[in-house]
Design an enzyme around this catalytic site. Structure first.
Site, short mmCIF file in Angstrom:
data_model
loop_
_atom_site.label_atom_id
_atom_site.label_comp_id
_atom_site.label_asym_id
_atom_site.label_seq_id
_atom_site.Cartn_x
_atom_site.Cartn_y
_atom_site.Cartn_z
N ASP A 1 5.34 -4.14 -7.12
CA ASP A 1 4.56 -4.90 -8.11
C ASP A 1 3.89 -4.03 -9.18
OD1 ASP A 1 5.23 -7.15 -6.75
OD2 ASP A 1 3.31 -7.39 -5.74
N ARG B 1 2.38 -6.44 8.25
CA ARG B 1 1.03 -6.77 7.77
C ARG B 1 0.24 -7.11 9.03
NH1 ARG B 1 4.18 -9.48 3.30
NH2 ARG B 1 3.80 -8.18 1.48
N ARG C 1 3.27 -11.61 -7.30
CA ARG C 1 2.38 -12.69 -6.87
C ARG C 1 1.15 -12.77 -7.76
NH1 ARG C 1 2.14 -12.39 -0.72
NH2 ARG C 1 1.62 -10.28 -1.32
N THR D 1 4.54 -0.05 -3.89
CA THR D 1 4.74 -1.50 -4.01
C THR D 1 5.57 -1.76 -5.26
OG1 THR D 1 3.69 -3.59 -4.67
CG2 THR D 1 2.38 -1.62 -5.01
N ASP E 1 -2.54 -2.56 -2.24
CA ASP E 1 -4.00 -2.66 -2.12
C ASP E 1 -4.46 -3.10 -0.73
OD1 ASP E 1 -3.03 -5.18 -2.52
OD2 ASP E 1 -4.50 -5.76 -4.05
N GLY F 1 4.39 -4.97 2.05
CA GLY F 1 5.79 -5.17 1.62
C GLY F 1 6.47 -3.83 1.41
N ASP G 1 0.96 -2.95 -9.30
CA ASP G 1 -0.34 -3.54 -9.65
C ASP G 1 -1.53 -2.74 -9.11
OD1 ASP G 1 0.22 -4.09 -7.02
OD2 ASP G 1 -0.42 -6.18 -7.09
#
Ligand code: F6P
Length: 326
Positions: free
Chosen positions: A131, A75, A175, A129, A106, A14, A133
């Protein structure tokens, strides 16, 4: 591996605001250090298919402020297979790439780690990202901008919520992680926040709404991370509305606006810092690592660690939402 001369850069997974600033930093740091820079288009897909072009300093002019990624992203399923990675290695040899900088999350680092294990390639990752994360870095590129986008949107929703005495459930991205949800909940003074890391109990939320929201407040905002195990904002809103027909409930899903827009100053500086750090690491003969920032210092984290460990949510912030939402 001898002296690094040709450095390739790609963005994968993303997109995130600030990726362009990172590309610019990698290209310019490479050239500054006497290397050649190559852009690899569409992430690993471009590496497999040889969609690779030499980039000069002027090719990355006027992009530091732009969202998206000039290198495009994808992706790539093929790269997950050994055969795909063999094709990628052929292209690495064809273009004489001595080092790669991969910008992503990741999934991007998992692919890079595989390639490093199978072939003699030097790869350094930059965390990109929204996120946030990734273990081993306080911030990932794009997170700060995404949070600011959410805050701007929630502030607007608060105006109309307050005008109508409404309770809004607002779904934000994430997510598997609640970083965007938690930080934006604190920044917007949300009444509650639901994150994937913590099992949501509708009874707890209900109790809170009855005791703290209903008696004193003219509007309510519940921020829900898309990965929350209760099934997302619509599902939880439906349950609360069923229990309380007296609440005027609405749902907003913010979606991909969180991934776009001009990167914040913070993301631009982080991206620039990490872009230069990634090239420095390659020139220092390092490989299979992510460059990150911990407590304001640049750190090198093995891909293995960054991928396998999960980053914990900030418990101080979680505590704040509880204290401040009365
Ligand atoms: O990983 C970033 C992210 O924005 C997640 O928060 C979200 O779940 C996902 O990407 C959406 O991916 P796509 O754009 O492929 O729908």
């Amino acid at each position: 591996m001898g002296k690094i001369k040709n450095i390739g850069v790609l963005t994968s997974g993303g997109d995130a605001p600030g990726m362009n600033a990172a590309i610019r930093a990698v290209v310019r740091a490479a050239i500054y250090n006497g290397c050649n820079a190559y852009g690899i288009y569409y992430g690993y897909e471009g590496l497999v298919n040889g969609d690779i072009r030499r980039l000069e300093s002027h090719d990355v002019s006027n992009i530091i402020q732009r969202g998206g990624t000039i290198l495009k992203t994808a992706r790539c399923k093929e790269f997950r297979e050994a055969e795909g990675r063999a094709k990628a290695y052929e292209q690495i040899k064809k273009f004489n790439l001595d080092g790669l900088v991969v910008i992503g999350g990741d999934g991007t680092f998992s692919g890079a780690r595989e390639l490093c294990q199978e072939y003699d390639v030097h790869i350094v990752g930059i965390p990109g990202t929204i996120d946030n994360d990734l273990y081993g870095t306080d911030y990932t590129i794009g997170y700060d901008t995404a949070v600011n986008t959410v805050v701007e949107a929630v502030d607007k929703i608060r105006d109309t919520a307050s005008a109508h005495n409404r309770l809004f459930f607002i779904e934000v991205m994430g997510r598997d992680a609640g970083f965007i949800a938690l930080r934006s909940a604190v920044a917007t003074g949300a009444e509650a926040v639901l994150v994937p890391e913590i099992q949501t109990d509708v009874n707890d939320l209900d109790k809170y709404l009855e005791h703290d929201y209903k008696p004193h407040k003219s509007s309510g905002i519940v921020i829900v991370a898309e990965g929350d195990k209760s099934g997302g904002a619509y599902m939880i809103a439906e349950q609360i509305a069923e229990r309380h027909p007296e609440y005027d409930v609405r749902v907003t899903v913010l979606g991909h606006i969180q991934r776009g827009g001009s990167p914040s100053a913070f993301d631009r500086v982080t991206a620039s810092t990490l872009g230069v750090a990634a090239v420095d690491a390659l020139l220092d003969n390092q490989t299979s690592i992510m460059v990150g920032i911990m407590n304001k210092d640049i750190v090198h984290v093995p891909f293995n660690k960054a991928i396998k460990n999960s980053k914990p949510l900030n418990h101080n912030l979680l505590g704040l939402t509880e204290v401040l939402s009365i």
